[in-house]
Design a protein around this motif. Structure first.
Motif, PDB file in Angstrom:
ATOM      1  N   ALA A 270      55.799   2.728 -92.562  1.00  0.00           N
ATOM      2  CA  ALA A 270      54.836   3.679 -92.582  1.00  0.00           C
ATOM      3  C   ALA A 270      53.715   3.652 -93.853  1.00  0.00           C
ATOM      4  CB  ALA A 270      55.578   5.114 -93.042  1.00  0.00           C
ATOM      5  N   GLY A 271      54.103   3.168 -94.810  1.00  0.00           N
ATOM      6  CA  GLY A 271      53.314   2.817 -96.034  1.00  0.00           C
ATOM      7  C   GLY A 271      52.397   1.874 -95.735  1.00  0.00           C
ATOM      8  N   GLN A 272      52.692   0.946 -94.748  1.00  0.00           N
ATOM      9  CA  GLN A 272      51.666  -0.168 -94.381  1.00  0.00           C
ATOM     10  C   GLN A 272      50.350   0.584 -93.267  1.00  0.00           C
ATOM     11  OE1 GLN A 272      51.410  -3.624 -94.848  1.00  0.00           O
ATOM     12  NE2 GLN A 272      52.716  -3.015 -96.773  1.00  0.00           N
ATOM     13  N   LEU A 273      51.055   1.446 -92.424  1.00  0.00           N
ATOM     14  CA  LEU A 273      50.255   2.018 -91.377  1.00  0.00           C
ATOM     15  C   LEU A 273      49.251   3.378 -92.027  1.00  0.00           C
ATOM     16  CD1 LEU A 273      52.662   1.736 -88.594  1.00  0.00           C
ATOM     17  CD2 LEU A 273      50.817   0.231 -88.957  1.00  0.00           C
ATOM     18  N   TYR A 274      50.015   3.841 -92.855  1.00  0.00           N
ATOM     19  CA  TYR A 274      49.135   5.048 -93.530  1.00  0.00           C
ATOM     20  C   TYR A 274      48.823   4.974 -94.901  1.00  0.00           C
ATOM     21  CZ  TYR A 274      50.885   7.253 -89.116  1.00  0.00           C
ATOM     22  OH  TYR A 274      51.124   7.745 -87.542  1.00  0.00           O
ATOM     23  N   HIS A 275      48.056   4.094 -95.212  1.00  0.00           N
ATOM     24  CA  HIS A 275      47.735   4.368 -96.389  1.00  0.00           C
ATOM     25  C   HIS A 275      46.155   4.158 -96.852  1.00  0.00           C
ATOM     26  CE1 HIS A 275      47.270  -0.025 -96.246  1.00  0.00           C
ATOM     27  NE2 HIS A 275      46.509   0.117 -97.451  1.00  0.00           N
ATOM     28  N   SER A 276      45.687   4.491 -97.829  1.00  0.00           N
ATOM     29  CA  SER A 276      44.297   4.427 -98.238  1.00  0.00           C
ATOM     30  C   SER A 276      44.280   3.801 -99.652  1.00  0.00           C
ATOM     31  CB  SER A 276      43.419   5.460 -98.162  1.00  0.00           C
ATOM     32  OG  SER A 276      43.730   6.462 -99.130  1.00  0.00           O
ATOM     33  N   GLU A 277      43.251   2.794 -99.880  1.00  0.00           N
ATOM     34  CA  GLU A 277      43.152   2.634-101.356  1.00  0.00           C
ATOM     35  C   GLU A 277      41.625   2.026-101.563  1.00  0.00           C
ATOM     36  OE1 GLU A 277      46.707  -0.146-102.475  1.00  0.00           O
ATOM     37  OE2 GLU A 277      45.083  -1.287-103.230  1.00  0.00           O
ATOM     38  N   GLY A 278      41.189   2.521-102.658  1.00  0.00           N
ATOM     39  CA  GLY A 278      40.017   2.151-102.976  1.00  0.00           C
ATOM     40  C   GLY A 278      39.581   2.153-104.302  1.00  0.00           C
ATOM     41  N   GLY A 279      38.516   1.285-104.805  1.00  0.00           N
ATOM     42  CA  GLY A 279      38.368   1.206-106.172  1.00  0.00           C
ATOM     43  C   GLY A 279      36.850   1.743-106.664  1.00  0.00           C
ATOM     44  N   LYS A 280      36.946   2.238-107.819  1.00  0.00           N
ATOM     45  CA  LYS A 280      35.698   2.936-108.185  1.00  0.00           C
ATOM     46  C   LYS A 280      35.219   2.589-109.605  1.00  0.00           C
ATOM     47  CE  LYS A 280      31.939   5.528-108.111  1.00  0.00           C
ATOM     48  NZ  LYS A 280      30.569   5.108-107.375  1.00  0.00           N
ATOM     49  N   LEU A 281      34.143   2.088-110.029  1.00  0.00           N
ATOM     50  CA  LEU A 281      33.901   2.109-111.371  1.00  0.00           C
ATOM     51  C   LEU A 281      33.034   3.218-111.725  1.00  0.00           C
ATOM     52  CD1 LEU A 281      32.412  -1.226-113.047  1.00  0.00           C
ATOM     53  CD2 LEU A 281      31.343   1.027-113.172  1.00  0.00           C
ATOM     54  N   VAL A 282      33.396   3.804-112.983  1.00  0.00           N
ATOM     55  CA  VAL A 282      32.842   5.110-113.605  1.00  0.00           C
ATOM     56  C   VAL A 282      32.417   5.030-114.755  1.00  0.00           C
ATOM     57  CG1 VAL A 282      33.203   7.461-113.800  1.00  0.00           C
ATOM     58  CG2 VAL A 282      34.439   6.448-111.784  1.00  0.00           C
ATOM     59  N   VAL A 283      31.167   5.179-115.052  1.00  0.00           N
ATOM     60  CA  VAL A 283      30.701   5.017-116.365  1.00  0.00           C
ATOM     61  C   VAL A 283      31.030   6.274-117.267  1.00  0.00           C
ATOM     62  CG1 VAL A 283      28.634   4.807-117.915  1.00  0.00           C
ATOM     63  CG2 VAL A 283      28.949   3.520-115.591  1.00  0.00           C
ATOM     64  N   GLN A 284      31.156   6.081-118.246  1.00  0.00           N
ATOM     65  CA  GLN A 284      31.620   7.428-119.211  1.00  0.00           C
ATOM     66  C   GLN A 284      30.500   8.481-118.855  1.00  0.00           C
ATOM     67  OE1 GLN A 284      33.680   6.580-122.824  1.00  0.00           O
ATOM     68  NE2 GLN A 284      31.982   8.030-123.828  1.00  0.00           N
ATOM     69  N   GLY A 285      31.077   9.777-118.681  1.00  0.00           N
ATOM     70  CA  GLY A 285      30.161  10.818-118.563  1.00  0.00           C
ATOM     71  C   GLY A 285      29.723  11.123-117.219  1.00  0.00           C
ATOM     72  N   SER A 286      29.925  10.013-116.155  1.00  0.00           N
ATOM     73  CA  SER A 286      29.432  10.337-114.825  1.00  0.00           C
ATOM     74  C   SER A 286      30.811  10.731-113.776  1.00  0.00           C
ATOM     75  CB  SER A 286      28.951   9.426-114.226  1.00  0.00           C
ATOM     76  OG  SER A 286      29.371   8.115-114.625  1.00  0.00           O
ATOM     77  N   GLY A 287      30.820  10.873-112.745  1.00  0.00           N
ATOM     78  CA  GLY A 287      31.967  11.115-112.011  1.00  0.00           C
ATOM     79  C   GLY A 287      32.017  10.563-110.696  1.00  0.00           C
ATOM     80  N   PHE A 288      33.223  10.957-109.987  1.00  0.00           N
ATOM     81  CA  PHE A 288      33.614  10.276-108.573  1.00  0.00           C
ATOM     82  C   PHE A 288      33.910  11.498-107.875  1.00  0.00           C
ATOM     83  CE2 PHE A 288      37.187   9.312-106.125  1.00  0.00           C
ATOM     84  CZ  PHE A 288      36.390   8.344-105.353  1.00  0.00           C
ATOM     85  N   THR A 289      33.490  11.660-106.893  1.00  0.00           N
ATOM     86  CA  THR A 289      33.860  12.538-105.517  1.00  0.00           C
ATOM     87  C   THR A 289      34.793  11.634-104.547  1.00  0.00           C
ATOM     88  OG1 THR A 289      32.386  14.004-105.962  1.00  0.00           O
ATOM     89  CG2 THR A 289      33.664  14.324-103.792  1.00  0.00           C
ATOM     90  N   ASN A 290      36.012  12.088-104.185  1.00  0.00           N
ATOM     91  CA  ASN A 290      36.933  11.401-103.327  1.00  0.00           C
ATOM     92  C   ASN A 290      36.342  11.331-101.939  1.00  0.00           C
ATOM     93  OD1 ASN A 290      38.961   9.569-102.456  1.00  0.00           O
ATOM     94  ND2 ASN A 290      40.351  11.276-102.114  1.00  0.00           N
ATOM     95  N   ALA A 291      35.257  10.608-101.696  1.00  0.00           N
ATOM     96  CA  ALA A 291      34.817  10.461-100.229  1.00  0.00           C
ATOM     97  C   ALA A 291      34.387   9.116 -99.901  1.00  0.00           C
ATOM     98  CB  ALA A 291      33.537  11.464 -99.899  1.00  0.00           C
ATOM     99  N   LEU A 292      34.323   8.923 -98.803  1.00  0.00           N
ATOM    100  CA  LEU A 292      34.291   7.227 -98.322  1.00  0.00           C
ATOM    101  C   LEU A 292      32.980   6.638 -98.909  1.00  0.00           C
ATOM    102  CD1 LEU A 292      35.948   5.044 -96.996  1.00  0.00           C
ATOM    103  CD2 LEU A 292      34.637   5.643 -94.788  1.00  0.00           C
ATOM    104  N   PRO A 293      31.689   6.985 -98.645  1.00  0.00           N
ATOM    105  CA  PRO A 293      30.798   6.342 -99.264  1.00  0.00           C
ATOM    106  C   PRO A 293      30.634   6.150-100.850  1.00  0.00           C
ATOM    107  CG  PRO A 293      29.952   8.369 -97.879  1.00  0.00           C
ATOM    108  CD  PRO A 293      31.478   8.586 -98.245  1.00  0.00           C
ATOM    109  N   GLN A 294      31.499   7.131-101.606  1.00  0.00           N
ATOM    110  CA  GLN A 294      31.584   6.909-103.071  1.00  0.00           C
ATOM    111  C   GLN A 294      32.352   5.354-103.650  1.00  0.00           C
ATOM    112  OE1 GLN A 294      31.669   9.455-105.991  1.00  0.00           O
ATOM    113  NE2 GLN A 294      29.663  10.344-105.053  1.00  0.00           N
ATOM    114  N   TYR A 295      33.042   5.016-102.765  1.00  0.00           N
ATOM    115  CA  TYR A 295      33.694   4.073-103.041  1.00  0.00           C
ATOM    116  C   TYR A 295      32.862   2.595-103.369  1.00  0.00           C
ATOM    117  CZ  TYR A 295      38.391   6.332-102.498  1.00  0.00           C
ATOM    118  OH  TYR A 295      39.535   7.023-102.768  1.00  0.00           O
ATOM    119  N   ASP A 296      33.570   1.825-104.266  1.00  0.00           N
ATOM    120  CA  ASP A 296      32.938   0.314-104.288  1.00  0.00           C
ATOM    121  C   ASP A 296      33.630  -0.415-103.329  1.00  0.00           C
ATOM    122  OD1 ASP A 296      31.509   1.246-106.569  1.00  0.00           O
ATOM    123  OD2 ASP A 296      33.100   0.760-108.046  1.00  0.00           O
TER     124      ASP A 296
END
Ligand code: HEM
Lengths: 666, 360
Positions: A270-296
């Motif tokens: 189940a862990g193999q089939l249903y997982h999501s994993e993404g990385g994001k570099l965030v500069v101090q003072g800025s933010g991240f919203t959990n949506a696909l286009p936001q990921y690196d």
């Protein structure tokens, strides 16, 4: 349990004092039923024999096709069809029996271990793409061979999957019948005492003046107090007896362990089939919203629906870090902490901090801190004095001293001739600047003791409009020209924070305002993780039960002899050969002394070869045995007992099982 | 600055470890003397050990001896069904031990155990001072891991002796390998005191790593048992077949416990460690979940921990499988321990070769 496997047949036939030949088979059956069902382990070979026997019986009816399961083939189409059906069924059953046998389970287990090895030697694409790619480049021939056998991705290869799937089919095929069998045992009664108790692995006897009924009642009570399941049987013509059994938890633990393995495998899948994993570099003072286009970068399991991404976001308020300045540990990180403010779907906002081993949990998602670095804040003005670029640019650390490389792309820029142009800068940010002949400019310490930005400059076409996705950390200088200074040397500059530089030929200025910290985060969701945890805990609990507990039977029999005294006989039998089983019997016998005090006989009883000395145990000893029987010491040597003892019905190696007919054919 | 105090303690730790090595070396010599004098005794030369066997069987299972006044009959019966693993071979009693009944041999054996205990205390002191010097668990690098590992090995051995288990025959091999391990640790693997990176700063560092070391130390005892079982089993088979084994092997193997006892010794240890080893792996997975976001990623360390686990599961299974018990199962136990060693030493070396692409 099959009948033709006498656990102690060797002992049974060596003839006791009253070993009349006619009694031997009877005696054997008697002892087998006393041993039967002490375990639910499948018996290798025996089932084959049983099946072979059945086939033999069928074959006797007519002329069979040799080596077939189906027996006689009746003439005509109907006969042929039914023969084929029987044949297939026979093969199917044979195959299933093989698959669910202990031997094949063991082979599959060993195969699984072997199959895991290549993945630890050959770089795996799933864990490190660059290393694997590098390997491919260096060994093209070998790589082709590896690719054919999926050796760059062993753990999801067809052959690896085949092994563990077969193993788990075998496991299920093993557990289900064993569970039914075990439930049957739980609902049944402890089996009757064999006629000759003195043939059991542990035996004792003595004479007493107490009447048989009292002795048996007391024995039953004692056994119950020791939490044995007991059964009283008064067969007419036979003396009274108490049959008792204990240690069912061993079997339960063993079944629990094997079931838990299945739970773990399902959770893992189940862990193999249903997982999501993404990385994001965030500069101090800025933010991240959990949506696909936001990921690196982002990856997910085959069945994961990206619309299900947890709705939340966070701002990196401040990143804390520190490195040791001790001579021995110099440069070893001592602290990483990201202070964040996160918001969730329902509009609440909260502050939290993320550390290396302490991820932030929002709903199903976990946010982990992976790394950090510096982002110089740079402002570029064009030839007309307008700001063409301003903002932090993350530079990526390359070594333990945080020598960081990066590029600045200025796409919207007007050159000195008033034409539209593009600028590109590439170089280093060194938090503790140093320069030497061999390494050039580099950093000697991760913290910013002497931060210097060192850059080269290019102008021309950045290639951004070409439509090919570009790496933001690399400069494609193919269509660019490097700037030179008045003397014709390549233009290159070092800046401290707050300093700026005039670009040659009146192309404007670049200012190194300051630098910010950035941190990289991994945002992941994975199904089944808690099930994997519960499964593994259950597996351990089951193992403890399975390995540390003893399943054993005790029988007590009392009868009145001609001289008016009562003869008490006690015997015990374990699934395994354990020193603790006779000890327990001795303790029980000692327990019984108040109710059935030993009567010292004038002469020895010829029939019983055992000593008639009474077990004059004291209570302290009884307690001792109890502790021994349940306890495991720290070193574990008391933990378990030998498994290959004669008590196991599948023990005798000398037995030659009949081959199944199919085997004979080949 | 803190550094000076730390360094002083670290030096003390090193000194203790070196002293322990010296005492271990003396203990080793005493064990050798025990075996040599034991070999001279008549008892050992008769090898079959039937004359002394009785007492020694009881000594091997003291719990049974306790019951002696309880019921002699009870004690008599179990022997009837205690069968050797080899099919149809007559039962062999436990050998008389390294000293072989020789009085001087026995004295040397006692001296050896006393020296081992002394060395162990220094060893323990070395590990503890190291822990204080680095202000964390003393298992942060290969050097610390190796010293802790051999400390567990001797500790387990001495504990068994304290529990009056018949295990003195283990002494020679055990102290020899402990010396080897410490020698490697202090020369090849030595690392200055170090702080840990934040990723290792976790409660699981206090659970997962020491458990792994503990399991490894015990599994090593089990593995020695299995290897000696294989030798002794062959020796017994030879005797049963009427062949005369060489004098040296008769003298040495004749003094060991019977193959049945050796097999049981390693089974008990391996079986007791197995759930603990399972928990060690699970603890590692929980840690990985927190630190890296994946509880299982098939990295070489994880993979070899898994292989080790499967090998030992295979061993336990083999003992319940017709045709696999006895020698084949013992081979699996030895293979399981080799997998454990590969995980702790081999994987680190392979990692390097992976990055330099040497010979993979
Ligand atoms: C996923 C693979 C498996 C693993 C890791 C595994 C592991 C184990 C372990 C560690 C034991 C030892 C417990 C003990 O000695 O009491 C055991 C016992 C047992 N296993 Fe498995 N097993 C696996 C698959 C199977 C399969 C496929 C079968 C069916 C044929 C099976 C049948 C048994 C039985 C009957 C026992 C009890 C033996 C006894 O009573 O001593 N196992 N297993």
């Amino acid at each position: 349990m099959t009948r033709d496997d006498a656990p102690r047949s060797g002992v049974a036939t060596d003839g006791g004092p009253e070993g009349e030949p006619a009694e031997v088979p009877d005696q054997r059956r008697d002892e087998e039923s006393a041993t039967a069902g002490l375990t639910t382990a499948p018996l290798d070979g025996d089932e084959d024999t049983a099946e072979g026997g059945r086939a033999d019986g069928e074959r006797a009816a007519g002329a069979a096709v040799p080596g077939s399961f189906a027996g006689t083939r009746a003439p005509g189409v109907g006969g042929a069809l039914s023969w084929v059906a029987r044949e297939l069924l026979g093969w199917g059953r044979w195959f299933w029996r093989q698959l669910t046998s202990m031997r094949v389970a063991l082979l599959l287990l060993l195969l699984l271990a072997l199959a895991s090895i290549p993945g630890s030697l050959i770089p795996q694409e799933r864990s490190d793409v660059t290393v694997a790619a590098d390997f491919r480049q260096r060994n093209p021939g070998l790589s082709e061979f590896y690719d054919r056998f999926q050796l760059f991705d062993v753990y999801s290869s067809i052959w690896f999957s085949a092994i563990y799937i077969l193993l788990f089919i075998s496991l299920i095929g093993c557990i289900v019948p064993r569970t039914w069998q075990f439930i049957g045992q739980l609902r049944g009664r402890p089996p009757r005492a064999p006629r000759r108790l003195d043939r059991m692995p542990a035996y004792t006897t003595w004479r007493t003046t107490a009447p048989p009924e009292e002795v048996l009642a007391a024995a039953r009570q004692r056994l119950r107090r020791r939490r044995f399941r007991t059964d009283v049987a008064d067969t007419p013509g036979r003396e009274g007896q108490v049959a008792a059994e204990k240690g069912y938890l061993r079997e339960a633990g063993n079944l629990l362990f094997h079931v838990a393995l299945i739970v773990m495998l399902v959770a893992f899948a189940a862990g193999q089939l249903y997982h999501s994993e993404g990385g994001k570099l965030v500069v101090q003072g800025s933010g991240f919203t959990n949506a696909l286009p936001q990921y690196d970068d982002f990856s997910s399991g085959q069945l994961y629906d990206v619309d299900e991404l947890e709705r939340f976001g966070f701002t990196l308020d401040e990143f804390h870090y520190a490195y040791s300045r001790d001579s021995v540990d110099i440069g070893t990180p001592t602290e990483f902490r990201a202070d964040v403010t996160y918001w969730t779907d329902d509009g609440t906002e909260e502050s939290s901090s993320i550390e290396v081993n302490e991820p932030l949990r929002v709903g199903d998602a976990k946010v982990r801190l992976l790394g950090h670095g510096y982002a110089p804040v740079v402002t570029v003005t064009d030839a007309e004095g307008n700001t063409a670029f301003s903002g932090p640019v993350p530079f990526l650390p390359q070594d333990n001293g945080f020598t960081s490389t990066g590029v600045i792309k200025v796409s919207d820029y007007v050159g000195p001739d008033g034409e539209h142009d593009q600028l590109g800068f590439q170089g280093f940010f060194n938090p503790t600047y140093n320069i030497d002949e061999v390494r050039g400019p580099h950093s000697t310490f991760p913290e910013p003791d002497y931060p210097v930005l060192t850059l080269n400059a290019f102008h021309g076409d950045l290639g951004i409009s070409s439509g090919i996705p570009q790496n933001v950390y690399q400069l494609d200088t193919e269509d660019m020209e490097q700037l030179t200074d008045e003397s014709g040397d390549l233009f290159r500059f070092d800046l401290l924070p707050g300093e700026s530089v005039e670009l040659p030929e009146g192309r404007g200025t670049l200012t190194f305002e300051e630098f910010e910290n950035w941190a990289t985060f991994q945002i992941a969701t994975r199904e089944g993780t808690s099930w994997a945890l519960y499964g593994s805990m259950a597996a351990i609990a089951g193992l403890v039960g399975s390995l540390f507990l003893q399943r054993r039977r005790v029988w007590v029999r009392a009868r009145t002899e001609a001289d008016g005294l009562t003869v008490v006989e006690m015997a015990s039998l374990g699934r395994t050969e354990s020193a603790r089983i006779p000890e327990e019997l001795a303790a029980l016998a000692a327990d019984l002394q108040p109710d059935a005090p030993m009567e010292r006989p004038a002469e020895r009883d010829g029939a019983a070869d055992a000593s008639n000395e009474a077990p004059e145990g004291d209570d302290a000893e009884g307690d001792d045995a109890e502790r021994d029987a349940s306890g495991t010491d720290a070193t574990g040597t008391d933990a378990t007992e030998d498994d290959d003892a004669g008590a196991a019905p599948d023990a005798p190696d000398a037995r030659k099982p009949d081959s199944p007919p199919a085997e004979g054919a080949r | 600055m803190m550094l000076a105090a730390d360094q002083g303690l670290a030096d003390t730790s090193n000194l203790l470890v070196y002293t322990a090595m010296a005492v271990y070396a003396l203990a080793f010599l005493a064990y050798v003397a025990e075996w040599v004098f034991g070999g001279r005794s008549r008892v050992a030369r008769t090898a079959a050990s039937l004359d002394t066997g009785d007492q020694d069987t009881d000594a091997a299972t003291p719990a049974v001896t306790v019951r002696k006044n309880g019921a002699t009959s009870v004690l008599e019966r179990p022997r009837v069904v205690t069968r050797s693993t080899g099919p149809g071979r007559p039962e062999t009693l436990d050998g008389p031990g390294a000293a072989g009944g020789d009085e001087r041999g026995d004295t040397y054996g006692r001296i050896a155990v006393a020296l081992t205990s002394l060395a162990f205390l220094m060893h323990l002191g070395g590990v503890v001072t190291r822990a204080i010097a680095v202000e964390r668990g003393p298992w942060g690098n290969m050097y610390e891991f190796s010293t802790a590992f051999s400390m567990v090995v001797t500790g387990a051995f001495l504990t068994l002796l304290l529990l009056r288990r018949n295990v003195r025959w283990l002494g020679l091999v055990l102290v020899g390998t402990v010396l080897l391990d410490l020698g490697l640790a202090t020369t090849v693997l030595y690392t200055e005191t170090q702080q840990l990176v934040p990723a290792l700063d976790s409660i699981w560092m206090w659970i997962h790593v020491p458990l792994a070391i503990f399991c490894g130390g015990l599994l090593y005892l089990g593995a020695i048992g299995s290897v000696l079982f294989l030798l002794k089993d062959r020796h017994e088979a030879k005797l049963a077949a009427g062949a005369t084994p060489g004098r040296l092997s008769s003298s040495v193997l004749g003094r060991l416990p019977s193959s049945v006892s050796l097999d049981r010794f390693s089974y008990r240890i391996n079986a007791a460690v197995f759930p603990l080893w399972t928990f060690t792996i699970v603890a590692g997975a929980i840690w990985a979940e927190n630190a890296w976001g994946r509880y299982w990623d098939w990295d070489p360390k994880e993979t070899w921990a898994f292989i080790t686990w499967v090998a030992y599961a295979g061993y336990l299974h083999a003992r319940a499988t017709a045709g696999w018990k006895g020698r084949k199962a013992a081979y699996l136990a030895v293979i399981g321990f080799i997998c454990f060693l590969i995980n702790y030493y081999g994987v680190n070396i392979f990692f390097d070769s992976l990055h330099s692409y040497g010979g993979v």
